[in-house]
Scaffold this active site. Sequence first.
Site, PDB file in Angstrom:
ATOM      1  N   SER A  62       0.843  -1.193   0.000  1.00 17.87           N
ATOM      2  CA  SER A  62       0.000   0.000   0.000  1.00 17.87           C
ATOM      3  C   SER A  62       0.879   1.245   0.000  1.00 17.87           C
ATOM      4  O   SER A  62       1.920   1.277   0.663  1.00 17.87           O
ATOM      5  CB  SER A  62      -0.900   0.002   1.242  1.00 17.87           C
ATOM      6  OG  SER A  62      -1.644   1.192   1.331  1.00 17.87           O
ATOM      7  N   CYS A  63       0.436   2.260  -0.742  1.00 20.56           N
ATOM      8  CA  CYS A  63       1.155   3.531  -0.796  1.00 20.56           C
ATOM      9  C   CYS A  63       0.143   4.656  -0.578  1.00 20.56           C
ATOM     10  O   CYS A  63      -0.812   4.506   0.160  1.00 20.56           O
ATOM     11  CB  CYS A  63       1.891   3.662  -2.126  1.00 20.56           C
ATOM     12  SG  CYS A  63       0.794   3.617  -3.570  1.00 20.56           S
ATOM     13  N   TYR A  64       0.358   5.797  -1.228  1.00 17.09           N
ATOM     14  CA  TYR A  64      -0.558   6.930  -1.084  1.00 17.09           C
ATOM     15  C   TYR A  64      -1.844   6.718  -1.881  1.00 17.09           C
ATOM     16  O   TYR A  64      -2.943   6.851  -1.363  1.00 17.09           O
ATOM     17  CB  TYR A  64       0.105   8.225  -1.554  1.00 17.09           C
ATOM     18  CG  TYR A  64       1.312   8.603  -0.746  1.00 17.09           C
ATOM     19  CD1 TYR A  64       1.177   9.315   0.433  1.00 17.09           C
ATOM     20  CD2 TYR A  64       2.594   8.249  -1.157  1.00 17.09           C
ATOM     21  CE1 TYR A  64       2.284   9.668   1.188  1.00 17.09           C
ATOM     22  CE2 TYR A  64       3.704   8.597  -0.413  1.00 17.09           C
ATOM     23  CZ  TYR A  64       3.541   9.310   0.758  1.00 17.09           C
ATOM     24  OH  TYR A  64       4.635   9.647   1.500  1.00 17.09           O
TER      25      TYR A  64
END
EC number: 2.8.1.1
Length: 105
Positions: A62-64
Amino acid sequence: MPFKEITPQQAWEMMQQGAILVDIRDNMRFAYSHPKGAFHLTNQSFLQFEELADFDSPIIVSCYHGVSSRNVATFLVEQGYKNVFSMIGGFDGWCRAELPIDTTY
């Protein structure tokens, strides 16, 4: 694509079955809030991650917003991890889905 893309809801369901969610956002954003139970994956924490996950473990990145997670998912596959997923929408999508978060506020 050497990994699969999944929704935040699918990620949460997989976590309930033992999948590891790694959050690759910067230190300040992670410290402020992150998906409940997420591991903060950085260059500095990679060795700790390797001790936590084996090559067959389901790993969700998961990132932004769900873009840079694809690069890290590809990297993990190149390192030999076989069950890698990128979360569509990143932490923004997680929040929009109203899934549990750990937060300092």
